[in-house]
Design a protein around this motif. Structure first.
Motif, short mmCIF file in Angstrom:
data_model
loop_
_atom_site.label_atom_id
_atom_site.label_comp_id
_atom_site.label_asym_id
_atom_site.label_seq_id
_atom_site.Cartn_x
_atom_site.Cartn_y
_atom_site.Cartn_z
N THR A 30 -136.61 20.30 -41.70
CA THR A 30 -136.58 18.99 -41.03
C THR A 30 -137.96 18.59 -40.54
O THR A 30 -138.39 17.44 -40.71
N THR A 31 -138.68 19.54 -39.96
CA THR A 31 -140.03 19.28 -39.44
C THR A 31 -140.96 18.83 -40.55
O THR A 31 -141.73 17.86 -40.40
N THR A 156 -143.24 19.95 -32.09
CA THR A 156 -143.34 20.49 -30.74
C THR A 156 -141.98 20.96 -30.23
O THR A 156 -141.87 22.03 -29.61
N ARG A 157 -140.95 20.18 -30.51
CA ARG A 157 -139.60 20.55 -30.08
C ARG A 157 -139.18 21.87 -30.72
O ARG A 157 -138.65 22.76 -30.05
N GLN A 158 -139.44 22.02 -32.03
CA GLN A 158 -139.09 23.27 -32.70
C GLN A 158 -139.89 24.44 -32.14
O GLN A 158 -139.35 25.51 -31.86
N ALA A 159 -141.20 24.22 -31.95
CA ALA A 159 -142.06 25.30 -31.47
C ALA A 159 -141.67 25.73 -30.06
O ALA A 159 -141.65 26.93 -29.75
N LYS A 160 -141.33 24.79 -29.20
CA LYS A 160 -140.95 25.13 -27.83
C LYS A 160 -139.68 25.95 -27.80
O LYS A 160 -139.56 26.92 -27.04
N LEU A 182 -144.24 25.56 -39.84
CA LEU A 182 -144.26 25.04 -38.47
C LEU A 182 -145.69 24.96 -37.96
O LEU A 182 -146.10 23.94 -37.38
N ARG A 183 -146.47 26.03 -38.16
CA ARG A 183 -147.84 26.04 -37.67
C ARG A 183 -148.66 24.93 -38.34
O ARG A 183 -149.40 24.21 -37.67
N ALA A 184 -148.51 24.77 -39.65
CA ALA A 184 -149.29 23.77 -40.38
C ALA A 184 -148.98 22.36 -39.90
O ALA A 184 -149.89 21.56 -39.64
#
Length: 331
Positions: A30-31, A156-160, A182-184
């Motif tokens: 999704t991201t 940001t939502r996923q990473a948090k 995610l990082r990229a």
């Protein structure tokens, strides 16, 4: 796969991140899709604005967005390839393919984004061109900022959420996560927001002073920002490709869970190596309880491997017997 007797859970059920395999993959997809859609729209808008204004900074930002959009294609391939099932030739799965394709994306950002932006900025310093229709440029940059903000909010939502399960802060998790997509997306979106601010400042300085030099400098600064991001991503993917240990917190929790198993007396060696996004392989030496025959010990050892491998986060487990004089690892 085998489950732990009594509670129906796998042996590493309480290890941070051990149950986030499928959910994490869907969230990452999704991201990337949100980022891809936003970058395509932004790239088109910036290209039109660059032609209308003649701004070097906006042209650099257009190259940046096209590079990001192309990178998302690599990241989609990475997300797909990394989750192909294990086979005879790849018993631990294809997880490391994620780092290969993400490495291609980082190289693309360096070439198509950074090199183009810096080269055009230098050319603009040598042969400056006047800019015009500044309002168009400001509107496009503002809209781009909103779209990039939406994409950045998703990453940001996923990473948090993931950082909370590992007791990390946001930036620490982005740099340490085994998920390269995610990082990229997170780092590229953050760089994109910074690049838009630089481009707006360059365009404004061009309008106020009538000189193309600030605009050209803005293009070079955008290129340098992209080069830094690309090198950061290249280095992170390189580290995972050559083999990296899991987070110490994950290792400590896994060790504690294995030692707590009723059939385990000691754990004298344990290595958790990252083999893909949110995937680890487990290699260890253990001493089993009791004093069984060799054949029975082998059966119990295989059963323990099956319990560990039942975790969605474990690609495979290989256990050997500890030597009698080896000290146990401390939790």
């Amino acid at each position: 796969m085998a489950e732990r007797e009594g509670d129906g859970r796998h042996l590493l059920a309480d290890v941070p991140g051990s149950g986030a395999g499928g959910e994490g993959r869907g969230e990452s997809l999704t991201t990337v899709l949100v980022a891809f859609g936003a970058n395509v729209l932004i790239a088109i808008a910036k290209s039109v604005a660059a032609l209308a204004t003649g701004s070097a900074s906006i042209l650099a930002e257009a190259a940046h967005s096209w590079a990001d959009a192309g990178n998302e294609v690599f990241l989609l391939i990475a997300n797909r390839q990394a989750h192909k099932p294990a086979d005879e030739l790849h018993p631990l799965g294809h997880g490391r393919e994620a780092y290969v394709w993400s490495l291609f994306a980082a190289l693309g950002l360096f070439v198509a984004g950074a090199a183009v932006s810096i080269t055009h900025g230098v050319q603009e310093l040598i042969t400056p061109e006047p800019a015009g229709h500044f309002v168009i440029g400001y509107v496009v940059l503002a809209v781009s900022f909103v779209l990039e903000g939406i994409s950045f909010a998703q990453s940001t939502r996923q990473a948090k959420g993931e950082a909370a399960t590992l007791d990390r802060d946001l930036i620490e998790h982005v740099l340490a996560t085994s998920d390269p997509t995610l990082r990229a997306v997170f780092v590229e979106d953050a760089a994109a927001l910074g690049g838009l601010v630089i481009a707006a400042a360059g365009l404004f300085a061009h309008q106020v002073t009538g000189s193309a030099i600030p605009d050209a400098v803005g293009s070079i600064l955008v290129g340098l920002l992209l080069a830094w991001v690309a090198l950061l991503l290249i280095n992170r993917n390189r580290r995972f490709l050559v083999g990296q240990e899991a987070d110490p917190k994950v290792r400590q929790a896994a060790l504690q869970a294995i030692l707590a198993a009723p059939e385990v007396a000691r754990v004298t060696y344990l290595r958790l190596e990252i083999v893909g996004p949110r995937m680890i392989s487990v290699i260890g030496d253990v001493d089993l309880t009791g004093d069984d025959t060799e054949s029975h010990v082998a059966v119990r050892l295989r059963a323990l491997e099956a319990k560990i491998s039942a975790s969605p986060a474990v690609a495979g487990a290989i256990l050997s017997l500890s030597a009698p004089d080896e000290p146990t690892l401390s939790v």
